[in-house]
Design an enzyme around this catalytic site. Structure first.
Site, PDB file in Angstrom:
ATOM      1  N   GLU A   1      -5.282   1.956   0.638  1.00 14.49           N
ATOM      2  CA  GLU A   1      -4.163   1.795   1.555  1.00 14.49           C
ATOM      3  C   GLU A   1      -4.321   0.406   2.161  1.00 14.49           C
ATOM      4  OE1 GLU A   1      -1.848   3.984   1.738  1.00 14.49           O
ATOM      5  OE2 GLU A   1      -2.705   5.961   1.361  1.00 14.49           O
TER       6      GLU A   1
ATOM      7  N   ARG B   1      10.503   7.142  -0.556  1.00 16.36           N
ATOM      8  CA  ARG B   1       9.127   7.248  -1.058  1.00 16.36           C
ATOM      9  C   ARG B   1       9.050   7.663  -2.529  1.00 16.36           C
ATOM     10  NH1 ARG B   1       3.841   9.044   0.785  1.00 16.36           N
ATOM     11  NH2 ARG B   1       3.075  10.878  -0.308  1.00 16.36           N
TER      12      ARG B   1
ATOM     13  N   GLU C   1       6.334   1.232  -0.078  1.00 18.70           N
ATOM     14  CA  GLU C   1       5.108   0.512   0.267  1.00 18.70           C
ATOM     15  C   GLU C   1       5.149  -0.896  -0.320  1.00 18.70           C
ATOM     16  OE1 GLU C   1       2.174   3.407  -0.945  1.00 18.70           O
ATOM     17  OE2 GLU C   1       3.031   4.907   0.406  1.00 18.70           O
TER      18      GLU C   1
ATOM     19  N   HIS D   1       4.558   4.606  -4.557  1.00 13.32           N
ATOM     20  CA  HIS D   1       5.473   4.973  -3.477  1.00 13.32           C
ATOM     21  C   HIS D   1       6.431   3.815  -3.211  1.00 13.32           C
ATOM     22  CE1 HIS D   1       2.397   8.169  -2.220  1.00 13.32           C
ATOM     23  NE2 HIS D   1       3.433   8.752  -2.813  1.00 13.32           N
TER      24      HIS D   1
ATOM     25  N   HIS E   1      -1.693   1.393  -2.535  1.00 14.99           N
ATOM     26  CA  HIS E   1      -0.672   1.906  -1.618  1.00 14.99           C
ATOM     27  C   HIS E   1      -0.722   1.111  -0.319  1.00 14.99           C
ATOM     28  CE1 HIS E   1       0.103   6.013  -3.547  1.00 14.99           C
ATOM     29  NE2 HIS E   1      -0.885   5.533  -4.275  1.00 14.99           N
TER      30      HIS E   1
HETATM   31  O1  0X9 Z   1      -0.202  10.650   0.612  1.00  6.81           O
HETATM   32  C1  0X9 Z   1      -0.492   9.855  -0.277  1.00  6.81           C
HETATM   33  O2  0X9 Z   1      -0.123   9.990  -1.437  1.00  6.81           O
HETATM   34  C2  0X9 Z   1      -1.346   8.629   0.060  1.00  6.81           C
HETATM   35  N1  0X9 Z   1      -0.975   8.093   1.332  1.00  6.81           N
HETATM   36  S1  0X9 Z   1       0.447   7.264   1.439  1.00  6.81           S
HETATM   37  O3  0X9 Z   1       0.668   6.905   2.830  1.00  6.81           O
HETATM   38  N2  0X9 Z   1       0.323   5.896   0.644  1.00  6.81           N
HETATM   39  O4  0X9 Z   1       1.500   8.053   0.899  1.00  6.81           O
HETATM   40  C3  0X9 Z   1      -2.799   9.047   0.065  1.00  6.81           C
HETATM   41  C4  0X9 Z   1      -3.229   9.487  -1.285  1.00  6.81           C
HETATM   42  C5  0X9 Z   1      -4.680   9.801  -1.400  1.00  6.81           C
HETATM   43  N3  0X9 Z   1      -4.890  10.340  -2.715  1.00  6.81           N
HETATM   44  C6  0X9 Z   1      -4.919  11.653  -2.943  1.00  6.81           C
HETATM   45  N4  0X9 Z   1      -4.973  12.504  -1.975  1.00  6.81           N
HETATM   46  N5  0X9 Z   1      -4.937  12.054  -4.187  1.00  6.81           N
HETATM   47 ZN    ZN Z   2       1.514   5.644  -0.956  1.00  8.77          ZN
END
Ligand code: 0X9
Ligand code: ZN
Length: 353
Positions: A329, A187, A129, A126, A254
């Site tokens: 995260e 993003r 980040e 992303h 992330h």
């Molecule tokens: O939404 C996402 O992709 C991640 N959070 S972020 O704030 N960094 O964008 C969480 C991803 C967790 N992984 C999956 N759900 N596969």
């Molecule tokens: Zn992310």
């Protein structure tokens, strides 16, 4: 699927809608706290901290790269990674392919011998980040320095494993966030889709493609793309991970919220080896606690945040057979008054440690 019921969620509200938004929350009896009055101020602070850190780094010992503990540009990171092989006997660099706009996705490989099991770590899937690539750069530098000085942990790690780092997995998006303060919160990738740009790379993998927390609207931040691996960046990751038969661990880095995700990201149904996944993550999380007294929340996305499909770590485990697959995260923690994706350079070192 939205955020976890009963949990926190952060919302960015345009200033002209602030009072109406607050009125609405009060009417609905939703308690709230203003964490950041003006995000643009934080973006300015971040930029100033980066300028200061870059100036400071120029006066540091010449043996330490001036990009460390700064938010560096992609070309600078690639240049640094490529230069490491001259000072680090077990380091080498290779590209896993080019981004949509033609940037090389460079991986730094640390191998103190042949045929070791491979640990693969990426960051910056992303674009916004920023703490994630900066943290990985710091880790790279520490690992080399500590191995060379005989530090037992570093030696044990690199004796046992080959470690590969991809600090910026979405270079076009990452570079876009530097073009203007207005673009800082980008993003996605940067491939054009009609009048909008980019797919969310962490929705673009072939694992429950199009499932929860994804969108088929190219203008959405959660756009999954027209088909799995439509983005050159995720296709490159796929080809590298499937081609690397010795890969046993995949870490995707992330920010933010201080969470340690175990598989799977799209469902509440745990994998058969869930106990082992938790056991290993807990060892890491305890080590993390010993360093800075912070324990990340450990669990699945559905339990801690929201279920989301098409993620890289799900695909790595489910389809590429990489057993120990996790997503982090990084800082700041939730509900602690931080500015979320907007970091400060002084967070890089503790995050890396
Ligand atoms: O939404 C996402 O992709 C991640 N959070 S972020 O704030 N960094 O964008 C969480 C991803 C967790 N992984 C999956 N759900 N596969
Ligand atoms: Zn992310």
């Amino acid at each position: 699927e939205g955020p976890v019921v009963g949990g926190y969620t952060d919302v960015l509200v345009p200033s002209h809608l602030q009072s109406i938004f607050e009125t609405l929350l009060r009417k609905l009896n939703i308690s709230y706290k203003i964490q950041v009055e003006n995000l643009a101020d934080e973006i300015e602070q971040e930029e100033m901290s980066n300028t200061r850190a870059k100036l400071k780094a120029m006066f540091r010992s010449a043996s330490r790269s001036p990009l460390l503990e700064t938010f560096a540009r992609h070309s600078q990171i690639n240049g640094w990674i490529s230069s490491l092989s001259s000072s680090c006997s077990f380091c080498s660099t290779f590209s896993i392919g080019k981004s949509y706009e033609g940037r090389d996705m460079l991986v730094l490989k640390m191998a103190t011998g042949p045929n070791k099991p491979v640990v693969f770590i990426d960051a910056g899937i992303h674009a916004r980040e920023w703490l994630a690539p900066a943290t990985i750069n710091f880790v790279i530098d520490q690992l080399i320095t500590r191995y060379n000085s005989g530090d037992q942990d570093a030696v044990n790690l690199l004796d046992k494993f080959e470690v590969q780092f991809l600090p910026v997995a979405n270079p076009d998006g990452y570079e876009y966030t530097f073009q203007a303060q207005w673009y800082r919160l980008w993003r996605k990738t940067r491939k054009p889709y009609g009048r909008c740009y980019g797919a969310d790379p962490n929705r673009n993998f072939d694992s429950q493609f199009g499932g929860p927390s994804t969108s088929n609207n190219p203008c959405s931040d959660l756009y999954h793309g027209p088909y799995a691996f439509s983005e050159p960046e995720t296709a490159n990751l796929r080809d590298h991970i499937t081609g690397e038969k010795r890969m046993v661990m995949y870490y995707s880095t992330h920010s933010y919220s201080q969470l340690w995700f175990i598989p799977y990201g799209y469902t509440r149904v745990p994998p058969p080896d869930n106990d082992e996944m938790v056991r290993v993550a807990t060892i890491g999380n305890n080590a993390l606690f010993r360093t800075h007294g912070i324990r990340f929340e450990l669990g699945t996305p559905a339990n801690l945040l929201y279920a989301a499909a098409g993620g890289s770590y799900d695909w790595a485990k489910e389809k590429a057979g990489v057993k120990y697959s996790y997503t982090f995260e990084l800082r700041p923690g939730r509900n602690r008054g931080g500015a979320g994706f907007i970091a400060e350079t002084d967070m890089i070192r503790p995050s890396g440690e």
